[in-house]
Design an enzyme around this catalytic site. Structure first.
Site, PDB file in Angstrom:
ATOM      1  NE  ARG A   1      -4.067  -2.050   1.999  1.00  0.00           N
ATOM      2  CZ  ARG A   1      -4.012  -3.360   2.201  1.00  0.00           C
ATOM      3  NH1 ARG A   1      -2.901  -3.900   2.671  1.00  0.00           N
ATOM      4  NH2 ARG A   1      -5.053  -4.126   1.929  1.00  0.00           N
TER       5      ARG A   1
ATOM      6  CG  HIS B   1      -0.428  -9.205  -5.495  1.00  0.00           C
ATOM      7  ND1 HIS B   1      -0.570  -7.886  -5.861  1.00  0.00           N
ATOM      8  CD2 HIS B   1      -1.648  -9.783  -5.687  1.00  0.00           C
ATOM      9  CE1 HIS B   1      -1.814  -7.678  -6.260  1.00  0.00           C
ATOM     10  NE2 HIS B   1      -2.486  -8.804  -6.163  1.00  0.00           N
TER      11      HIS B   1
ATOM     12  CE1 TYR C   1      -3.319  -5.954  -3.273  1.00  0.00           C
ATOM     13  CE2 TYR C   1      -3.076  -4.876  -1.136  1.00  0.00           C
ATOM     14  CZ  TYR C   1      -3.247  -6.034  -1.885  1.00  0.00           C
ATOM     15  OH  TYR C   1      -3.345  -7.242  -1.259  1.00  0.00           O
TER      16      TYR C   1
ATOM     17  CG  HIS D   1      -4.671  -5.110  -8.718  1.00  0.00           C
ATOM     18  ND1 HIS D   1      -5.055  -4.553  -7.525  1.00  0.00           N
ATOM     19  CD2 HIS D   1      -4.597  -6.447  -8.503  1.00  0.00           C
ATOM     20  CE1 HIS D   1      -5.218  -5.503  -6.619  1.00  0.00           C
ATOM     21  NE2 HIS D   1      -4.932  -6.662  -7.186  1.00  0.00           N
TER      22      HIS D   1
ATOM     23  CD  GLU E   1      -5.701  -9.949  -9.048  1.00  0.00           C
ATOM     24  OE1 GLU E   1      -6.576 -10.356  -8.251  1.00  0.00           O
ATOM     25  OE2 GLU E   1      -4.569  -9.541  -8.681  1.00  0.00           O
TER      26      GLU E   1
ATOM     27  CG  ASP F   1      -9.529 -12.565  -7.319  1.00  0.00           C
ATOM     28  OD1 ASP F   1     -10.688 -12.930  -6.993  1.00  0.00           O
ATOM     29  OD2 ASP F   1      -8.687 -12.173  -6.495  1.00  0.00           O
TER      30      ASP F   1
ATOM     31  CG  HIS G   1     -11.017  -9.579  -8.543  1.00  0.00           C
ATOM     32  ND1 HIS G   1      -9.707  -9.216  -8.820  1.00  0.00           N
ATOM     33  CD2 HIS G   1     -11.201  -9.303  -7.227  1.00  0.00           C
ATOM     34  CE1 HIS G   1      -9.135  -8.755  -7.733  1.00  0.00           C
ATOM     35  NE2 HIS G   1     -10.020  -8.797  -6.749  1.00  0.00           N
TER      36      HIS G   1
ATOM     37  CG  HIS H   1      -5.281 -14.255  -6.972  1.00  0.00           C
ATOM     38  ND1 HIS H   1      -5.135 -12.887  -7.120  1.00  0.00           N
ATOM     39  CD2 HIS H   1      -4.023 -14.756  -6.866  1.00  0.00           C
ATOM     40  CE1 HIS H   1      -3.841 -12.578  -7.110  1.00  0.00           C
ATOM     41  NE2 HIS H   1      -3.157 -13.695  -6.961  1.00  0.00           N
TER      42      HIS H   1
ATOM     43  CG  ASP I   1     -11.716  -7.062  -4.598  1.00  0.00           C
ATOM     44  OD1 ASP I   1     -11.845  -8.269  -4.297  1.00  0.00           O
ATOM     45  OD2 ASP I   1     -10.611  -6.518  -4.778  1.00  0.00           O
TER      46      ASP I   1
ATOM     47  CG  HIS J   1     -11.006 -11.708  -1.628  1.00  0.00           C
ATOM     48  ND1 HIS J   1      -9.654 -11.880  -1.844  1.00  0.00           N
ATOM     49  CD2 HIS J   1     -11.440 -10.937  -2.663  1.00  0.00           C
ATOM     50  CE1 HIS J   1      -9.298 -11.248  -2.954  1.00  0.00           C
ATOM     51  NE2 HIS J   1     -10.368 -10.663  -3.458  1.00  0.00           N
TER      52      HIS J   1
ATOM     53  CD  GLU K   1      -5.076 -12.625  -3.679  1.00  0.00           C
ATOM     54  OE1 GLU K   1      -4.023 -12.075  -4.030  1.00  0.00           O
ATOM     55  OE2 GLU K   1      -6.189 -12.357  -4.194  1.00  0.00           O
TER      56      GLU K   1
END
Length: 287
Positions: free
Chosen positions: A43, A72, A75, A112, A149, A183, A186, A220, A233, A235, A265
């Site tokens: 982040r 990954h 973000y 992303h 992704e 994902d 997603h 994912h 989004d 999870h 995730e």
């Protein structure tokens, strides 16, 4: 050397104590056959140098044990942003993630696909071509692929459904080092009804037609707290959400996803829920 499972199943693992020290310990605790890690603050824009001894241990362990390793990227990355500062930081962060991925023997770096934010989509796609195409060219033969992704479809996202991958890949001339990370949460949120009869097969068939069957490099595996088409989004643990367990079993039976690693995730601040999710997916795979 042990043979690779048909679909290695693992998790995004915490790396407190070091990529190898912390990450591999957690992977063993939950029974992971594949791992995904952050190599910098997810982040923020700070780009950590890494520790050579940890990098070497993780790379050697992955090679010796056929453990697929993925990175990954942060973000904040968004090559569709109208902000020049965001673009510059995004380019630097993708380059850093690819370099760190090469150092640890990663198979892919997940990024992303971004948003146009407040500018026209056409302008955002032109930026994508200008900045992402050169980064793909920089990847060495033994480096990781860059895995795109698609997102849940919120806001001005450039790529949400698998059909959106077509124009996105066209923007980078369908570069051979551009792969796909799918994902499940997603995709469900973006409108692919994985719970409908044949829904998983329909989505994967469309992915093969739009992007190419060989571009899917990672899944994912996440259940969803929200319904199909919600564009949210959020999870959920495997089988505890609105996707349910059965569609994940279908993933293992489709030729497009055959042999593709899955990483969870899912929610949880301890190993227990993640171990349960990994075990649930293994039962669906092996059943």
């Amino acid at each position: 050397m042990a043979s690779e499972p048909i679909n290695p199943i693992g998790a995004h693992v915490p790396v407190a104590g070091g990529l190898a020290t912390g990450g591999l310990r957690y992977a063993a605790e939950i029974g992971a056959e594949a791992v995904q890690v952050f190599v910098s603050n997810p982040r923020g824009w700070a780009r950590a140098a890494g520790k050579p001894d940890e990098d070497q241990r993780l790379r050697e362990y992955g090679e010796e044990h056929d453990l697929p390793v993925f990175v990954h990227a942060p973000y904040l990355i968004n090559l569709g942003s109208p902000s020049p500062e965001t673009i510059a930081n995004s380019v630097a962060s993708i380059r850093h993630a690819l370099q760190r991925g090469a150092a640890i023997g990663a198979r892919g770096v997940v990024v992303h696909t971004g948003s146009a934010v407040s500018q026209p989509r056409e302008d955002a796609m032109r930026q994508l071509r200008e900045h992402l195409r050169p980064l793909l060219d920089e990847i060495p033969d033994d480096g990781p692929d860059l895995l795109l992704e698609p997102m849940a479809g919120q806001g001005a996202m450039l790529c949400a459904t698998v059909q959106d991958l077509g124009p996105y890949l066209d923007a980078v001339d369908r570069h051979p080092r551009a792969g796909v990370c799918l994902d499940t949460c997603h995709a469900f949120a973006a409108g692919h009804d994985l719970t409908a009869p044949g829904g998983v097969a329909e989505m994967l068939d469309a992915l093969a037609e739009t992007a190419g069957a060989d571009r899917l490099k990672l899944i994912h595996a996440n259940d969803s707290k929200d319904p199909c088409g919600s564009r949210k989004d959020r999870h959920e643990n495997i089988g505890a959400g609105l996707i349910g367990a059965a569609p994940f079993a279908e993933l293992f039976r489709h030729p497009v996803s055959r042999g593709v690693p899955l990483v969870i995730e899912t929610p949880g601040r301890s190993a227990e829920p993640h171990r349960a999710d990994v075990e649930a997916l293994k039962k669906l795979r092996d059943g």
